[in-house]
Design an enzyme around this catalytic site. Sequence first.
Site, short mmCIF file in Angstrom:
data_model
loop_
_atom_site.label_atom_id
_atom_site.label_comp_id
_atom_site.label_asym_id
_atom_site.label_seq_id
_atom_site.Cartn_x
_atom_site.Cartn_y
_atom_site.Cartn_z
N ASP A 14 -0.48 3.07 4.94
CA ASP A 14 0.19 4.16 4.22
C ASP A 14 -0.13 4.13 2.73
OD1 ASP A 14 1.65 1.73 4.22
OD2 ASP A 14 3.47 2.75 3.58
N GLU A 16 4.48 0.50 5.37
CA GLU A 16 4.79 -0.74 4.66
C GLU A 16 5.55 -0.44 3.37
OE1 GLU A 16 4.84 -3.97 2.02
OE2 GLU A 16 3.67 -2.17 1.58
#
Length: 394
Positions: free
Chosen positions: A77, A135
């Site tokens: 991400d 994350e």
Amino acid sequence: MKFELSNDLVQEIIKMRRHLHRNPEVSGEEQNTAKFISSKLNEYGIPFVSGIAGNGIKGIVDGGKSGPTVALRADIDALPINEKTSCEFKSNNDGVMHACGHDAHTAMLLGAAKLLIERKEQISGRILLVFQPSEENAPVGGAQPMMDDGLFDDDEPDAIFGQHVWPDLPVGQIGISDREMMGASDRFKVTFKGKGGHASMPHQTTDAIMIANTAIMQLQSIVSRNIDPLQSAVLTVGKIEAGYRYNVIADRAVIEGTIRTFDPTVRKQMKERFHQVIKSSSSAMGGEAVIDYVEGYPATINHERWAKRVRETARKHYGEEAVPSVNPSLGGEDFSRYLKQYPGAFFWLGVMPDNEKPFPLHDPYFELNEKALTLGVEMLANVAIDALEELNVT
């Protein structure tokens, strides 16, 4: 077995990283990133399971002989940051940027996947390739949801490894600590409530700004006066909002910040003292406080055996100078959740730009040195193979 990259593969990894950098997606929205990863795994002939906890993917490399299982993880991400670099592959998505290097993490794990599948007949065991979303979505993250969604239900790893780009280390160096690697990352939001009024009549009010100011000053005493000086802790107030206009005493003030620690006992002590200081500061001035305290990722604590494995792999292939002594960081990382469940280690990859002062992670000007990608790919593959070899003889 030692892995070395061909020039063609190096260029492919750079191309993948740049594609991902141009097309970043924030936590929970990594659909196109997941499609890209899936297409590459298909291209390499690697079986995989997709849709784990949303956009998570698990690739599976089975060796020519049965044996233990090792997992490698990359987060996928990006951050809600407006990129300010001038690189030619700058983000196409306004307000979204790979400012933490997850584009490189993904590309490097894909590169390692290709190396491993091409030599699978020489591998004794199984290697799991974990492409993890979210994350950056603390305190939930993506590691725990993936495990809750069955990531390792069928095959638990005997060891798991993660790698993170690190701009404070030069290219060619690996940072690894035997124990503490990254900190626990708790966060707080406090709303102070008072009684507003005219600036010329303070005696008729309870000034929320004064309450917040007093609390902030008192909070700074916790680390210096309540925590053992030989322990590590940080308390930062990063945001404050209050007031309506210059001649109005505020009836409300809000502060937000974070507390970082390594030791669970210190973490608990910081939380307890934080609540005590906030409540006493507000009540002493006739106001009240509403506390929203969120315990985030636990500290990333390496397992000594596997930290030494990473260090020895780097030394064996790249020399003693490739593994300098490093201090841990109080930055948070949800790889910590894997290490709470399974043995393993987390390490840093030096990506310092040539002849430039590096911008830190999460900075809109952050750039990494692509020369480091080769070492990053080789380290992932070599650590996996060396760990399997160690497991096979124990």
